[in-house]
Design an enzyme around this catalytic site. Structure first.
Site, PDB file in Angstrom:
ATOM      1  N   ASP A 193     115.242 -14.339  16.182  1.00  0.00           N
ATOM      2  CA  ASP A 193     115.037 -15.040  14.919  1.00  0.00           C
ATOM      3  C   ASP A 193     113.626 -14.755  14.399  1.00  0.00           C
ATOM      4  O   ASP A 193     112.629 -15.204  14.974  1.00  0.00           O
ATOM      5  CB  ASP A 193     115.238 -16.542  15.124  1.00  0.00           C
ATOM      6  CG  ASP A 193     115.419 -17.286  13.811  1.00  0.00           C
ATOM      7  OD1 ASP A 193     114.838 -16.850  12.801  1.00  0.00           O
ATOM      8  OD2 ASP A 193     116.139 -18.298  13.804  1.00  0.00           O
ATOM      9  N   SER A 243     119.029 -23.914  10.031  1.00  0.00           N
ATOM     10  CA  SER A 243     117.731 -23.621   9.451  1.00  0.00           C
ATOM     11  C   SER A 243     117.079 -24.928   8.997  1.00  0.00           C
ATOM     12  O   SER A 243     116.831 -25.808   9.815  1.00  0.00           O
ATOM     13  CB  SER A 243     117.865 -22.608   8.313  1.00  0.00           C
ATOM     14  OG  SER A 243     116.592 -22.124   7.935  1.00  0.00           O
ATOM     15  N   HIS A 298     118.236 -14.667  12.174  1.00  0.00           N
ATOM     16  CA  HIS A 298     118.205 -16.090  11.802  1.00  0.00           C
ATOM     17  C   HIS A 298     119.586 -16.702  11.596  1.00  0.00           C
ATOM     18  O   HIS A 298     119.697 -17.888  11.382  1.00  0.00           O
ATOM     19  CB  HIS A 298     117.358 -16.278  10.545  1.00  0.00           C
ATOM     20  CG  HIS A 298     117.104 -17.713  10.187  1.00  0.00           C
ATOM     21  ND1 HIS A 298     116.633 -18.632  11.103  1.00  0.00           N
ATOM     22  CD2 HIS A 298     117.275 -18.396   9.037  1.00  0.00           C
ATOM     23  CE1 HIS A 298     116.507 -19.813  10.515  1.00  0.00           C
ATOM     24  NE2 HIS A 298     116.892 -19.703   9.278  1.00  0.00           N
TER      25      HIS A 298
END
Length: 738
Positions: free
Chosen positions: A684, A609, A716
């Site tokens: 995602d 991320s 995600h």
């Protein structure tokens, strides 16, 4: 080169003695022990090991309840005496006789009625209330099998939930909205402390809820590859600088079936957050924030007319204001409430008196912000540390119980604050990370805590003096019988030469100081996250431990921009995310390379991320340092990220074109020298696949050659059984190239 060496020597001399986790070092001595595998270390693994816990432990008034599989037990907080309240065998006899199904365990039950012998049972498609004194079902609350976002009010006996995009209360439809409008769910992409979409009043007689119109928001296509012909799933995704959704706040009355919407005016480019009810239920409080996120207002609305009654406080900042917590009224005085703010640089508590108006005065701070209080406002806490949360109150003693970082930025400790005098008193042992729950009266504290060498302890303590009264659990190390690496924590200076940064270094169990080891930097680096804390094993992740035992040095640094260090520490990255953070990470690598046992020619980096952005940026900006990188779900171009988070830290692309250009990693694609693998999930919804795919296109155009791996059907992050596969994949990449 001489100046670099001098800097490294000076850095070494400035680093204080390392703190080492004793349990790790001691366990590694026995050569007959086994190494833990990824199955032992990764959630989803078949033999995943974690510290023993007590699930569902809670308060029933001032009595501690310890749920098990087959029994529900009450614990006297004064002496630990246990009393059996009911058994699963008995309760299932009653449930089956009523045709309500069966209870599989007690660990999800709730006891919200302090004055009744009632337990709330979650069953399939319904809640049941069982009275163990009378031995019968007192009430049931059914809901649609498709229901989500369940919100039951014990005070009012009402059930709110959502089906699709609409809100229901007691199986009655509150809204009937077309596609593109969502009711009763979290809004503003869960920013500003928002985690839910419904808010019951104190007596449960009224329900405030969010209504979000996102019909004007651009749709982003995700593809379901499990269908015979791939099917498109469009999600509403407002990218930075683009049209965002509009939010309203409604109030529903179950008795009349009527709904009122607050008259907030045109909700375009405004955020509504931190909703709370007045104790008398006649008004609703919320914080309004402008789209630039640099001007917040604490507003009070009439719950009967929806009109704005008052603006109690305003706060401006040249970078951003980020309200995270709703106001909390004092249980012994309905005219006073506690407001949380970072206006002095750290999150602290402020007491407002709604009976004492003040002259309007603008108070400017050193950062250029200004604050306007329209009512008497006085600080309850202060200093270079932050309040992390309010646990509750001891009304009899006029105390508020809080969790904060006063002992250390790496810790969470419990304190009580006298509301009249401001006196702060610690309520725990001053060690580690504490997750606590307060009893109804505020007399007792249920404290679940850990420290680097303490897997978990759960105890009950008095809030009068913080002394432990009952020990409920002392967990053993889940890695007894295994050969474990050592975990050490220390500090080094940031790239600004002044700020102390915390790092964690993990060495193999059979560490040999005469060998040269490759090193892997695990990085996150973004806001609202802290990788190094004083809990079990200093928050080392399972994969980090695994790789250390495979012969790597694992290193993590909490750079400037990360959490729990105050506003100035965090917002120095404003408008150029990843730049200052990267400079700090390089300082960490300079320290690593100065260690005699680290092979400075074999440095890798991995993160997910924001950490994926950092990983990619470090490999591209510093190719002479980082030879291998694995970036998961990376942000590549902040123009592709969502409005609320992206614009808070970067402003809009229109207002900050240079910042967006500087941080767009596609522009650096030609600088890739080493090995880089990008991993992304095809569903995602947080960091859409366009980031990775556009980067791959840029690399093809630049004739550079990263690697790519896609996890179909995941969001995600990769969860469940596939998470073990993910870490096997990452491990192989470092094994192949580092």
């Amino acid at each position: 080169m001489k100046n670099i060496r001098k800097g490294i020597v000076a850095l070494l001399l400035a680093v204080p003695a390392l703190s080492t986790t004793p349990a790790m070092a001691q366990e590694s001595v026995n050569n007959n022990l086994q190494y833990p595998t990824l199955e032992d270390l990764i959630p989803g693994g078949e033999t995943y090991r974690y510290a023993e816990n007590l699930y569902g432990v809670q308060w029933w008034g001032d009595r501690c309840i310890k749920p098990g599989i087959d029994s529900l037990v009450a614990v006297d907080p004064r002496n630990g005496k246990e009393t059996l309240l009911l058994t699963r065998e008995r309760i299932n006899q009653v449930l089956e006789a009523e045709g309500l199904g069966k209870l599989s365990h007690f660990q999800n039950v709730q006891l919200p009625w302090a004055d009744k012998t009632h337990v709330l049972l979650p069953l399939k498609g319904k809640y049941a209330v069982y009275d163990w004194n009378a031995g019968k079902i007192a009430a049931t609350y059914a809901y649609d099998p498709k229901a989500a976002n369940l919100d039951f009010t014990a005070e009012g006996g009402h059930m709110a939930y959502t089906v699709g995009n609409n809100l229901y209360v007691d199986n009655r439809a509150v809204t009937d909205e077309p596609e593109g409008i969502v009711c009763g769910q979290s809004v503003h992409r869960n920013e500003f402390g928002i985690t839910k979409g419904t808010f019951w009043s104190p007596t449960g007689s009224l329900l405030a809820f969010y209504r979000m119109d996102e019909s004007m928001v651009t749709q982003y296509p995700l593809v379901d590859v499990t269908a015979r012909i791939g099917e498109v799933e469009n999600i509403r995704y407002p990218m930075a600088g683009m049209t965002s959704h509009k939010v309203q706040v409604g109030i529903y009355n179950p008795a009349t079936g009527k709904t009122l919407y607050l008259n907030t005016g045109d909700p375009t480019d405004r955020y509504f957050t931190n909703i709370s009810w007045a104790p008398d239920e006649k008004s609703l409080f919320l914080i309004e924030l402008n789209r630039d996120q640099n001007h917040s207002k604490l507003c009070q609305y009439d719950a009967e007319t929806g009109k704005l009654m008052d603006t109690l406080y305003q706060e401006k900042h040249p970078k951003y204001v980020e309200p995270q917590q709703p106001i909390v009224f004092l249980p012994w005085d309905d005219t006073k409430f506690i407001y949380q703010s970072q206006k002095d640089g750290y999150n602290h508590l402020y007491l407002f008196d709604t009976q004492i108006k003040t002259e309007v005065q603008r108070v400017e701070d050193k950062a250029g912000g200004n604050h306007i209080a329209f009512y008497q406002m006085k600080p309850l806490t202060s200093g270079p540390w932050l309040v992390q949360g309010i646990l509750g109150f001891n009304a009899k003693k006029k105390e508020v119980i809080i969790v904060g970082t006063k002992e250390s930025p790496l810790q969470s400790n419990v304190y009580k604050v006298n509301v009249n005098t401001g006196k702060l008193t610690p309520l725990d042992n001053g060690e580690g990370v504490h997750n606590a729950r307060l009893s109804a009266s505020g007399t007792y504290l249920l404290d679940n805590w850990s420290a680097p060498d303490v897997p978990r302890v759960i105890n009950i303590a008095f809030t009068a003096n913080g002394k432990e009264t009952v020990r409920l659990l002392t967990a053993k190390s889940p890695f007894e019988g295994f050969k474990m690496p050592s975990v050490e924590v220390g500090t080094l200076k940031a790239a600004d030469g002044q700020t102390d940064l915390y790092y964690r270094i993990i060495k193999p169990a059979d560490f040999d100081p005469n060998k040269k080891y490759p090193a892997i930097v695990y990085v996150y680096g973004g806001p609202h996250a802290q990788m190094i804390v004083n809990n079990w094993m200093s928050a080392a992740r399972g994969w980090d431990l695994y790789m250390a035992n495979k012969g790597y040095i694992l290193f993590t640094l909490d750079n400037r921009g990360s959490s729990n260090r105050g506003l100035e520490f965090e917002n120095c990255t404003f408008r150029h995310l990843g730049i200052e953070e990267g400079k700090d990470q390089v300082k960490g690598v300079e320290f690593l390379k100065s260690l005699p046992y680290v092979d400075g020619n074999r440095i890798g980096v991995h993160g997910w991320s924001f950490g994926g952005h950092m990983t990619t940026a470090l490999v591209l900006r510093y190719p002479e340092i980082f030879k291998v990188g694995v970036a998961g779900g990376p942000v590549i171009d902040w123009k592709f990220y969502e409005v609320m988070y992206g614009e808070r830290y970067m402003d809009t692309p229109q207002a900050n074109p240079e910042g967006y250009k500087q941080t767009d990693l596609k522009n650096l694609a030609g600088q890739l020298k080493g090995h880089l693998m990008i991993i992304h999930d095809d569903h995602d919804r947080t960091c859409v696949p366009q980031h990775t795919l556009s980067f791959m296109k840029a690399c093809v155009d630049a004739r550079t050659y990263p690697d790519l791996f896609i996890y179909p059907t995941h969001d995600h992050n990769v969860l469940g059984r596939d998470r073990v596969h993910l870490h096997e994949k990452i491990t192989r990449y470092f094994e192949d190239y580092l």
